[in-house]
Design a protein around this motif. Sequence first.
Motif, PDB file in Angstrom:
ATOM      1  N   HIS A  26      -5.816   6.365  -5.409  1.00  0.00           N
ATOM      2  CA  HIS A  26      -5.177   7.265  -6.373  1.00  0.00           C
ATOM      3  C   HIS A  26      -4.660   6.542  -7.609  1.00  0.00           C
ATOM      4  O   HIS A  26      -4.908   6.967  -8.729  1.00  0.00           O
ATOM      5  N   HIS A  27      -3.901   5.460  -7.434  1.00  0.00           N
ATOM      6  CA  HIS A  27      -3.413   4.724  -8.588  1.00  0.00           C
ATOM      7  C   HIS A  27      -3.059   3.291  -8.226  1.00  0.00           C
ATOM      8  O   HIS A  27      -2.883   2.956  -7.061  1.00  0.00           O
ATOM      9  N   LEU A  28      -2.974   2.450  -9.232  1.00  0.00           N
ATOM     10  CA  LEU A  28      -2.418   1.110  -9.095  1.00  0.00           C
ATOM     11  C   LEU A  28      -1.047   1.139  -9.751  1.00  0.00           C
ATOM     12  O   LEU A  28      -0.854   1.835 -10.748  1.00  0.00           O
ATOM     13  N   CYS A  29      -0.117   0.390  -9.219  1.00  0.00           N
ATOM     14  CA  CYS A  29       1.215   0.332  -9.817  1.00  0.00           C
ATOM     15  C   CYS A  29       1.577  -1.109 -10.136  1.00  0.00           C
ATOM     16  O   CYS A  29       1.564  -1.971  -9.256  1.00  0.00           O
ATOM     17  N   PHE A  30       1.895  -1.354 -11.390  1.00  0.00           N
ATOM     18  CA  PHE A  30       2.370  -2.669 -11.809  1.00  0.00           C
ATOM     19  C   PHE A  30       3.885  -2.619 -11.970  1.00  0.00           C
ATOM     20  O   PHE A  30       4.412  -1.690 -12.577  1.00  0.00           O
ATOM     21  N   ILE A  44       0.862  -1.171   0.000  1.00  0.00           N
ATOM     22  CA  ILE A  44       0.000   0.000   0.000  1.00  0.00           C
ATOM     23  C   ILE A  44       0.904   1.229   0.000  1.00  0.00           C
ATOM     24  O   ILE A  44       1.832   1.302   0.801  1.00  0.00           O
ATOM     25  N   GLU A  45       0.664   2.148  -0.892  1.00  0.00           N
ATOM     26  CA  GLU A  45       1.433   3.392  -0.932  1.00  0.00           C
ATOM     27  C   GLU A  45       0.505   4.543  -0.562  1.00  0.00           C
ATOM     28  O   GLU A  45      -0.559   4.686  -1.167  1.00  0.00           O
ATOM     29  N   LEU A  46       0.881   5.311   0.443  1.00  0.00           N
ATOM     30  CA  LEU A  46       0.148   6.526   0.759  1.00  0.00           C
ATOM     31  C   LEU A  46       0.835   7.667   0.047  1.00  0.00           C
ATOM     32  O   LEU A  46       2.069   7.770   0.092  1.00  0.00           O
ATOM     33  N   ILE A 105      -2.848   4.316 -13.728  1.00  0.00           N
ATOM     34  CA  ILE A 105      -1.979   3.147 -13.593  1.00  0.00           C
ATOM     35  C   ILE A 105      -0.525   3.573 -13.730  1.00  0.00           C
ATOM     36  O   ILE A 105      -0.157   4.246 -14.694  1.00  0.00           O
ATOM     37  N   GLU A 106       0.261   3.176 -12.742  1.00  0.00           N
ATOM     38  CA  GLU A 106       1.699   3.439 -12.767  1.00  0.00           C
ATOM     39  C   GLU A 106       2.420   2.144 -13.145  1.00  0.00           C
ATOM     40  O   GLU A 106       2.027   1.064 -12.715  1.00  0.00           O
ATOM     41  N   LEU A 107       3.449   2.257 -13.954  1.00  0.00           N
ATOM     42  CA  LEU A 107       4.360   1.130 -14.178  1.00  0.00           C
ATOM     43  C   LEU A 107       5.670   1.488 -13.507  1.00  0.00           C
ATOM     44  O   LEU A 107       6.116   2.651 -13.605  1.00  0.00           O
TER      45      LEU A 107
HETATM   46 CO    CO Z   1       3.016   4.697  -6.797  1.00  0.00          CO
END
Ligand code: CO
Length: 136
Positions: free
Chosen positions: A77-81, A53-55, A127-129
Amino acid sequence: MIVALDHIAIAVPDLEKSIKRFMDDFGLTFKGQEDVVAAKTSTAFFPLPETSIELVHPLNDEGPIKGYLEKKGPGLHHLCFRSDNIEEDVARLKEKGYQFLSDAPTLGAHNSKVIFIHPKSCDGVLIELNQPMGEH
Ligand code: CO
């Protein structure tokens, strides 16, 4: 106590299209579709081995998160793959018509290369990569 992030749910207008995206475009393993009749909801799951989990919070009271909080308030806020070759993934997704928030990956948290896909290209989800560059 919390032991794991079990899943993240994304509301999607076209389930088949979104299943294809996560299978074909992001290369995740499709575990199956299940209609939860009692909840009047059709679900599809893609298990992933680990996550965090990223805050995210504005640094020095400025930046994109400040704008986001003012416009939309707090929330997901976003999902990161994680990628093992971010340039290759970006090129592949650009070819498929995905829009990115920047031209190329930049340095993000944890010494990772990061880039964001525009929410318009992903059912409204940012979405973040990322690709970790090593333990330094
Ligand atoms: Co992130």
